[in-house]
Enzyme design. Sequence first.
Site, PDB file in Angstrom:
ATOM      1  N   HIS A  99       0.882  -1.179   0.000  1.00  0.00           N
ATOM      2  CA  HIS A  99       0.000   0.000   0.000  1.00  0.00           C
ATOM      3  C   HIS A  99       0.918   1.228   0.000  1.00  0.00           C
ATOM      4  CE1 HIS A  99      -2.127  -2.946   2.641  1.00  0.00           C
ATOM      5  NE2 HIS A  99      -3.266  -2.419   2.270  1.00  0.00           N
ATOM      6  N   ASP A 102       2.463   2.074   3.340  1.00  0.00           N
ATOM      7  CA  ASP A 102       3.508   1.193   3.889  1.00  0.00           C
ATOM      8  C   ASP A 102       4.897   1.669   3.507  1.00  0.00           C
ATOM      9  OD1 ASP A 102       1.290  -0.478   4.295  1.00  0.00           O
ATOM     10  OD2 ASP A 102       1.692  -1.598   2.446  1.00  0.00           O
ATOM     11  N   GLU A 230     -11.011  -7.358  -2.945  1.00  0.00           N
ATOM     12  CA  GLU A 230     -10.764  -8.340  -1.881  1.00  0.00           C
ATOM     13  C   GLU A 230     -11.935  -8.309  -0.901  1.00  0.00           C
ATOM     14  OE1 GLU A 230      -6.771  -8.231  -0.247  1.00  0.00           O
ATOM     15  OE2 GLU A 230      -7.534  -8.916   1.687  1.00  0.00           O
ATOM     16  N   GLU A 266      -9.004 -13.899   0.363  1.00  0.00           N
ATOM     17  CA  GLU A 266      -8.129 -14.145   1.525  1.00  0.00           C
ATOM     18  C   GLU A 266      -8.722 -15.268   2.375  1.00  0.00           C
ATOM     19  OE1 GLU A 266      -6.217 -10.808   3.346  1.00  0.00           O
ATOM     20  OE2 GLU A 266      -6.721 -11.497   5.358  1.00  0.00           O
ATOM     21  N   HIS A 269     -10.479 -14.097   5.527  1.00  0.00           N
ATOM     22  CA  HIS A 269     -11.733 -13.389   5.279  1.00  0.00           C
ATOM     23  C   HIS A 269     -12.857 -14.386   4.974  1.00  0.00           C
ATOM     24  CE1 HIS A 269      -9.422  -9.500   3.897  1.00  0.00           C
ATOM     25  NE2 HIS A 269      -9.030  -9.939   5.081  1.00  0.00           N
ATOM     26  N   ASP A 294      -4.868 -14.172  -1.015  1.00  0.00           N
ATOM     27  CA  ASP A 294      -4.085 -13.801   0.163  1.00  0.00           C
ATOM     28  C   ASP A 294      -4.081 -15.027   1.061  1.00  0.00           C
ATOM     29  OD1 ASP A 294      -3.551 -11.275  -0.703  1.00  0.00           O
ATOM     30  OD2 ASP A 294      -4.618 -10.227   0.908  1.00  0.00           O
ATOM     31  N   ASP A 305      -9.534 -11.160  12.296  1.00  0.00           N
ATOM     32  CA  ASP A 305      -8.583 -11.378  11.204  1.00  0.00           C
ATOM     33  C   ASP A 305      -7.180 -11.411  11.804  1.00  0.00           C
ATOM     34  OD1 ASP A 305      -7.487 -11.561   8.714  1.00  0.00           O
ATOM     35  OD2 ASP A 305      -8.051  -9.556   8.053  1.00  0.00           O
ATOM     36  N   ASP A 307      -4.496 -12.916  10.685  1.00  0.00           N
ATOM     37  CA  ASP A 307      -3.414 -12.811   9.695  1.00  0.00           C
ATOM     38  C   ASP A 307      -2.199 -13.655  10.037  1.00  0.00           C
ATOM     39  OD1 ASP A 307      -4.691 -11.069   7.896  1.00  0.00           O
ATOM     40  OD2 ASP A 307      -4.127  -9.306   9.076  1.00  0.00           O
ATOM     41  N   ASP A 337      -0.356 -12.211   3.116  1.00  0.00           N
ATOM     42  CA  ASP A 337      -0.838 -11.016   3.819  1.00  0.00           C
ATOM     43  C   ASP A 337      -0.829 -11.374   5.310  1.00  0.00           C
ATOM     44  OD1 ASP A 337      -2.112  -8.794   4.724  1.00  0.00           O
ATOM     45  OD2 ASP A 337      -3.939  -9.037   3.560  1.00  0.00           O
TER      46      ASP A 337
HETATM   47  C1  XLS Z   1      -7.209  -6.584   5.459  1.00  0.00           C
HETATM   48  C2  XLS Z   1      -6.813  -6.916   4.110  1.00  0.00           C
HETATM   49  C3  XLS Z   1      -5.694  -6.034   3.546  1.00  0.00           C
HETATM   50  C4  XLS Z   1      -5.658  -6.143   2.051  1.00  0.00           C
HETATM   51  C5  XLS Z   1      -4.912  -5.052   1.366  1.00  0.00           C
HETATM   52  O1  XLS Z   1      -7.832  -7.380   6.149  1.00  0.00           O
HETATM   53  O2  XLS Z   1      -6.456  -8.257   4.042  1.00  0.00           O
HETATM   54  O3  XLS Z   1      -4.486  -6.360   4.130  1.00  0.00           O
HETATM   55  O4  XLS Z   1      -5.116  -7.364   1.642  1.00  0.00           O
HETATM   56  O5  XLS Z   1      -5.442  -3.809   1.644  1.00  0.00           O
HETATM   57 NI    NI Z   2      -5.580  -9.214   2.424  1.00  0.00          NI
HETATM   58 NI    NI Z   3      -7.149  -9.409   5.787  1.00  0.00          NI
END
Ligand code: XLS
Ligand code: NI
Ligand code: NI
Length: 433
Positions: A99, A102, A230, A266, A269, A294, A305, A307, A337
């Site tokens: 992004h 970042d 996404e 993802e 998600h 993702d 989430d 991650d 991600d």
């Molecule tokens: C957030 C999303 C984010 C996207 C990119 O939950 O996964 O990281 O992948 O903006």
């Molecule tokens: Ni993501």
């Molecule tokens: Ni995410």
Amino acid sequence: MTDFFKGIAPIKFEGPQSQSDFAFRHYNADEMVMGKPMHAHLRFAAAYWHSFAWPGGDPFGGQTFERPWFGDTMELAKMKADVAFEMFQILGVPYYCFHDADVRPEGADFAGNTRNLDEIVDYFAAKQADTGVKLLWGTANLFSHRRFMSGAATNPDPDVFAFSAATIKTCMDATQKLGGENYVLWGGREGYETLLNTDMGRERRQAGRMLQMVVDYKHKIGFKGAILIEPKPQEPTKHQYDYDVATVYGFLKEYGLEGEVQMNIEQGHAILAGHSFEHELAMARELGIFGSIDMNRNDYQSGWDTDQFPNNVPEMALAYYEVLRAGGFTTGGTNFDAKLRRQSLDAEDLILAHVGAMDACAAGLKAAAAMLTDGKLEAARDARYAGWDAPDGQALMASDLDAITARVLADGTNPQPKSGRQERLENLVNRYL
Ligand code: XLS
Ligand code: NI
Ligand code: NI
């Protein structure tokens, strides 16, 4: 060279017998799987934000990571880029994703943000040329800064819509300049907390219009990559508009964009939406909008989430099975991600998290390829639906209720249930793992 990774050598494939933590057991980049090298199937990408920008906070405490590049100057942003590209090379990942927020220091205003982004894009371009690492996708962070607290495209304030549109334009320009293969839109704060202060109709129309503008701009600048949405059902807002693949497809249809936009799905998600990952992948495939993934998992108890780096090979085998059935990636790939747990402080934790994730993906891919090549699962599926391929079954689809009723009476149609054989198929899958 920075000294952040303290001389960790590029990770090599050593095979399943290796005793080293710093080795691949399954990911053998050039090994052929179903006629294609593994690296071309998996198309791994590292995510800049979690690995290099995230400070390790949670709702109860702030930063745990101490990285020498933390801070808001261009000099530190370049040091961060130096370390990031070193990591990409140690891992041998062909791609990365970012992004705007970042990679560049926050400017005083939009013009300042754009200047900072342009400067870092030039720096990235040189690094890409030096290392051969490529950009899988770029995106705009339209959710962290307080100006976006009530959404970006869906904001009640038109100025925020304008700021967001201009920011997306600069991020699409950056992505194109860096040869990015996709541009991603994740909904961020495009949703709401309470209907009491929300005009849902307006917000959805604003989001639809923004997406049309993004697609128009893609064609205007001749961006060859894919535009990806996404989906996510909630977090950060209570109700996100891009709930899941099926919801987004309805939205695309409404705005005439179903041929223009694909999905970045993802794993975590999908779980938040109450689906399995493979459900979302299969849905996108059937709707003709499968794009990229993702590959980061959630904790199954937390409802959040989290991650985490992926490590569940049986689940990943089922996911890559659906990816292979979709014909594999074209512009898309496997983006991690994923973020370290906040106690995983060391530089080597960052490397080993990715090594394990890449290896688990490779193991999943190999199992999926064996399942598909062997053909037993597909044969069982085909057999289950065989009646639909027979002349009687095909005629039904072109018939009508009167004619069908006459047939049922004439033939004495009296269907008998047949086993779905789920356990037998689950046993079969386990034989490939
Ligand atoms: C957030 C999303 C984010 C996207 C990119 O939950 O996964 O990281 O992948 O903006
Ligand atoms: Ni993501
Ligand atoms: Ni995410």
